[in-house]
Design a protein around this motif. Structure first.
Motif, mmCIF file in Angstrom:
data_model
loop_
_atom_site.group_PDB
_atom_site.id
_atom_site.type_symbol
_atom_site.label_atom_id
_atom_site.label_comp_id
_atom_site.label_asym_id
_atom_site.label_seq_id
_atom_site.Cartn_x
_atom_site.Cartn_y
_atom_site.Cartn_z
ATOM 1 N N HIS A 1 65.297 49.582 35.306
ATOM 2 C CA HIS A 1 64.781 48.209 35.289
ATOM 3 C C HIS A 1 63.328 48.270 34.892
ATOM 4 C CE1 HIS A 1 68.254 46.400 37.341
ATOM 5 N NE2 HIS A 1 68.407 47.647 37.700
ATOM 6 N N SER A 2 63.014 47.685 33.764
ATOM 7 C CA SER A 2 61.612 47.675 33.333
ATOM 8 C C SER A 2 61.316 46.290 32.812
ATOM 9 C CB SER A 2 61.374 48.717 32.254
ATOM 10 O OG SER A 2 62.207 48.466 31.154
ATOM 11 N N GLU A 3 60.437 45.638 33.487
ATOM 12 C CA GLU A 3 60.027 44.326 33.013
ATOM 13 C C GLU A 3 58.510 44.288 33.024
ATOM 14 O OE1 GLU A 3 60.346 39.692 34.142
ATOM 15 O OE2 GLU A 3 61.854 40.983 34.999
ATOM 16 N N ILE A 4 57.941 43.868 31.907
ATOM 17 C CA ILE A 4 56.487 43.810 31.842
ATOM 18 C C ILE A 4 56.068 42.425 32.328
ATOM 19 C CG2 ILE A 4 54.479 44.098 30.390
ATOM 20 C CD1 ILE A 4 56.112 45.782 28.550
ATOM 21 N N SER A 5 55.405 42.402 33.460
ATOM 22 C CA SER A 5 54.993 41.119 34.025
ATOM 23 C C SER A 5 53.584 40.790 33.522
ATOM 24 C CB SER A 5 54.999 41.213 35.539
ATOM 25 O OG SER A 5 53.957 42.054 35.954
ATOM 26 N N PRO A 6 53.131 39.560 33.714
ATOM 27 C CA PRO A 6 51.770 39.234 33.288
ATOM 28 C C PRO A 6 50.712 40.031 34.045
ATOM 29 C CG PRO A 6 53.024 37.248 33.742
ATOM 30 C CD PRO A 6 53.840 38.381 34.224
ATOM 31 N N MET A 7 51.135 40.805 35.055
ATOM 32 C CA MET A 7 50.161 41.622 35.772
ATOM 33 C C MET A 7 49.547 42.675 34.855
ATOM 34 S SD MET A 7 50.645 44.146 38.930
ATOM 35 C CE MET A 7 51.630 43.203 40.033
ATOM 36 N N ALA A 8 50.355 43.188 33.906
ATOM 37 C CA ALA A 8 49.871 44.242 33.015
ATOM 38 C C ALA A 8 48.748 43.719 32.133
ATOM 39 C CB ALA A 8 51.010 44.776 32.170
ATOM 40 N N SER A 9 48.945 42.549 31.598
ATOM 41 C CA SER A 9 47.946 41.980 30.712
ATOM 42 C C SER A 9 48.310 40.510 30.535
ATOM 43 C CB SER A 9 47.983 42.720 29.375
ATOM 44 O OG SER A 9 47.245 42.030 28.418
ATOM 45 N N SER A 10 47.320 39.668 30.302
ATOM 46 C CA SER A 10 47.598 38.226 30.233
ATOM 47 C C SER A 10 48.450 37.860 29.026
ATOM 48 C CB SER A 10 46.293 37.453 30.203
ATOM 49 O OG SER A 10 45.491 37.915 29.151
ATOM 50 N N GLU A 11 48.677 38.825 28.121
ATOM 51 C CA GLU A 11 49.469 38.498 26.932
ATOM 52 C C GLU A 11 50.974 38.531 27.175
ATOM 53 O OE1 GLU A 11 49.473 42.381 24.281
ATOM 54 O OE2 GLU A 11 47.567 41.910 25.210
ATOM 55 N N GLU B 1 54.364 37.337 29.112
ATOM 56 C CA GLU B 1 54.850 36.179 29.856
ATOM 57 C C GLU B 1 56.046 36.586 30.691
ATOM 58 O OE1 GLU B 1 55.581 32.509 27.593
ATOM 59 O OE2 GLU B 1 54.358 33.505 26.097
ATOM 60 N N PRO B 2 56.222 35.952 31.833
ATOM 61 C CA PRO B 2 57.426 36.269 32.601
ATOM 62 C C PRO B 2 58.639 35.648 31.926
ATOM 63 C CG PRO B 2 56.167 34.565 33.700
ATOM 64 C CD PRO B 2 55.382 34.964 32.498
ATOM 65 N N GLY B 3 59.785 36.294 32.054
ATOM 66 C CA GLY B 3 61.012 35.714 31.521
ATOM 67 C C GLY B 3 61.322 36.154 30.115
ATOM 68 N N ARG B 4 60.520 35.703 29.166
ATOM 69 C CA ARG B 4 60.847 35.992 27.772
ATOM 70 C C ARG B 4 60.315 37.368 27.386
ATOM 71 N NH1 ARG B 4 58.278 33.579 23.235
ATOM 72 N NH2 ARG B 4 57.097 32.334 24.699
ATOM 73 N N PRO B 5 61.197 38.344 27.055
ATOM 74 C CA PRO B 5 60.684 39.656 26.703
ATOM 75 C C PRO B 5 60.029 39.668 25.319
ATOM 76 C CG PRO B 5 63.083 39.666 26.676
ATOM 77 C CD PRO B 5 62.667 38.284 27.031
ATOM 78 N N SER B 6 58.869 40.290 25.232
ATOM 79 C CA SER B 6 58.192 40.388 23.935
ATOM 80 C C SER B 6 58.820 41.534 23.143
ATOM 81 C CB SER B 6 56.710 40.643 24.161
ATOM 82 O OG SER B 6 56.546 41.871 24.821
ATOM 83 N N ASP B 7 58.478 41.613 21.861
ATOM 84 C CA ASP B 7 59.025 42.687 21.019
ATOM 85 C C ASP B 7 58.659 44.043 21.578
ATOM 86 O OD1 ASP B 7 60.000 40.778 19.446
ATOM 87 O OD2 ASP B 7 58.647 41.077 17.746
ATOM 88 N N GLU C 1 58.102 44.803 24.648
ATOM 89 C CA GLU C 1 58.880 45.093 25.850
ATOM 90 C C GLU C 1 60.275 45.572 25.479
ATOM 91 O OE1 GLU C 1 58.888 41.999 28.762
ATOM 92 O OE2 GLU C 1 60.550 42.916 29.839
ATOM 93 N N VAL C 2 60.876 44.943 24.470
ATOM 94 C CA VAL C 2 62.212 45.352 24.032
ATOM 95 C C VAL C 2 62.169 46.795 23.533
ATOM 96 C CG1 VAL C 2 64.035 44.886 22.363
ATOM 97 C CG2 VAL C 2 62.892 42.996 23.491
ATOM 98 N N THR C 3 61.135 47.120 22.739
ATOM 99 C CA THR C 3 60.994 48.484 22.227
ATOM 100 C C THR C 3 60.874 49.474 23.368
ATOM 101 O OG1 THR C 3 59.646 47.436 20.554
ATOM 102 C CG2 THR C 3 59.748 49.820 20.510
#
Lengths: 234, 283
Positions: free
Chosen positions: B79-89, B91-97, B99-101
């Motif tokens: 389970h790996s989800e990048i939360s806004p805690m890592a950086s303000s860029e 967003e919760p919910g929608r995975p960025s490219d 994050e998918v990589t």
């Protein structure tokens, strides 16, 4: 100077006939008696006051910038609009910069900033319900006074406390670096410092020293910073 | 919100400096930031940091019924989800490219490289297997979160101990508490580590290892190599369109091999040092 830890919402015993409130403090009317008012803190930090107890402020460190009027900031142009620019100043919202708010700018002769340009500007309007506005000149004299586009150089990001310290003329870091090689700098209150020097390795040395001295990073003092600078090849 | 791309002066300065083999943090082009590993009080909790990039990995195990297709194999999920805690860029919910990589790469490096022996996780064929759950929390992003996450994940799996179980007869399973019997380490075949190189559009700029956030954002392409100290390449993934010569790729693979050997020694030493502090007297 007294320093006492306060939390947001705490009442602060600030009383003076000519009271001046600095960052982190807010004057509020008391609920029971609207003619009276009290001072409360809006952020956590150390409560400070001047020697005659007329100026009060809260000293704290942060990474996120909240604009306040008359502060100088460094921003990146993110969008060009018909009448001006949208500028990222590291805040939650984009700031707007009017194309006429430059020295010598007229309707016919406007500055030409590209998307991605760096600007050194002053916050002319900061309100919690409104978008911040910037200007690149002194509104009275209409002179640039050092504000405007920053060309070349590099931007270092640091904590807000660090850039406040750098603005203090008594701070050791910039004289220490300036004694070693000539450099130009512009310090934004939004945690961005623009530096320019002749050689890239000198700019890197400045960037690494700021990072090392930053209370949020290395937290070095004057002696350690001097020793650290000696180890860098600049 | 997508972050504004770095300003023009930043871009120009980084390119001139890199051409002179200078990096902003004083590293040489093929030098990695020193990873630091901090183990928590629980087995399988590791905080890994590469410079200011920080990732926490946590492993837990529970018993489940295996899938009918693979009755003899345990299950591993990441389970790996990048939360806004890592950086303000982020967003919760929608995975960025990005994050998918990272998620796909983690899956390849940790799961599909067969680092953990899945059959040893079987307790009762078709009835009970261990479900190993690896959770990664991205605490701060200062570039190259992928390498940091892979390292944290592998170290957490090696640090983890599962409770010993005993099978009596055909259907009775006894789980021994850690106080009764020493917990068992997972059967790990090998420890793959991931190394990311960044390439720049300008052919004069050398490739760099372990890019920082600004370097990563300005790079034209990256190549991630996952391999172990035995020189076995598990994954090689090249993103972005910067064509490279065969010799250049081979040179970078050699660099990665040396780094993997060094990293293996560091990780082994840290795990051994941590294990030393966990001795419990047996009476």
């Amino acid at each position: 100077m007294a320093s006492e830890l306060v939390f947001p919402g705490e009442t602060v015993p600030a009383k003076h006939v000519n009271l001046k409130l600095g960052p982190g403090l807010l004057q509020q009317a008391t609920l029971s008696n609207p003619s009276e008012s009290s001072v409360v803190s809006t952020k956590a930090g150390l409560l400070q006051h001047s020697a005659n107890r007329s100026k009060w402020w809260v000293d704290s460190n942060a990474r996120r910038y909240v604009p306040a009027p008359q502060e100088s900031v460094i921003g990146v142009v993110t969008q060009r609009l018909g009448e001006g620019y949208r500028v990222d100043i590291g805040e939650a919202h984009q700031a707007s910069l009017d194309a006429l708010a430059f020295e010598g700018a007229t309707k016919r002769n406007k500055p030409n900033l590209k998307v991605g340009s760096l600007v050194y500007a002053r916050v002319s309007l900061a309100h919690k319900d409104m978008e911040p506005e910037l200007e690149c000149f002194d509104a009275q004299t209409r002179k640039a006074e050092g504000f405007g586009e920053l060309k070349g150089g590099f931007v270092v990001r640091c904590s807000l406390k660090m850039c406040r310290q750098l603005l203090d003329s008594k701070h050791f870091l910039l004289p220490l670096l300036g004694g070693k090689f000539p450099l130009e700098s512009a310090i934004g209150m939004n945690g961005r410092v623009w530096i320019s020097a002749k050689e890239p390795k000198q700019i890197i040395a400045v960037a690494r020293c700021i990072e090392a001295v930053d209370p949020d990073g290395g937290g070095m003092d004057a002696v350690e910073a001097k020793a650290f600078l000696e180890t860098l090849d600049a | 919100m997508r972050p504004p791309s770095p300003s023009i002066p930043e871009k120009e300065f980084l390119n001139t400096a890199l051409k002179q083999n200078l990096r902003l943090d004083g590293r040489s082009p093929l030098e990695m930031r020193k990873p630091t590993l901090v183990f928590g009080p629980e087995l399988g909790w590791v905080e890994c940091s590469l410079g200011k990039t920080r990732v926490v990995a946590n492993v837990e195990a529970k018993m489940v019924k295996p899938t009918p297709e693979r009755p003899f194999e345990g299950i591993i999920t990441i389970h790996s989800e990048i939360s806004p805690m890592a950086s303000s860029e982020y967003e919760p919910g929608r995975p960025s490219d990005e994050e998918v990589t990272i998620t796909r790469m983690l899956d390849k490096v940790i799961k599909r490289s067969d680092a953990v022996d899945k059959e040893s996780l079987c307790i009762l064929a078709g009835q009970r297997v261990w479900h190993i759950r690896l959770t990664l929390h991205f605490l701060a992003d200062a570039g190259n979160m992928l390498d940091c996450a892979c390292l944290a994940g592998i170290v957490a799996l090696r640090h983890f101990r599962r409770p010993e179980v005993e099978v009596i007869g055909d259907d009775e399973v006894i789980v021994h508490s850690p106080l009764e019997r020493a917990p068992m380490p997972l059967a790990i075949h090998h420890s793959p580590f991931c190394f990311t190189f960044a390439f720049f559009a300008d052919p004069e700029t050398p490739p760099i290892l372990d890019p920082s956030q600004l370097e990563q954002r300005l790079s034209a392409g990256t190549m991630s190599i996952a391999l172990n100290a035995q020189k076995e390449i598990c994954v090689l993934q090249k993103l972005g369109g910067v064509p490279q010569q065969t010799e250049e790729i081979l040179r970078l693979v050699k660099v990665a091999v040396d780094q993997a050997k060094e990293l293996t020694m560091t990780v082994d030493a840290r795990l051994a040092a941590d294990w030393e502090t966990r001795h419990v007297e047996v009476r």
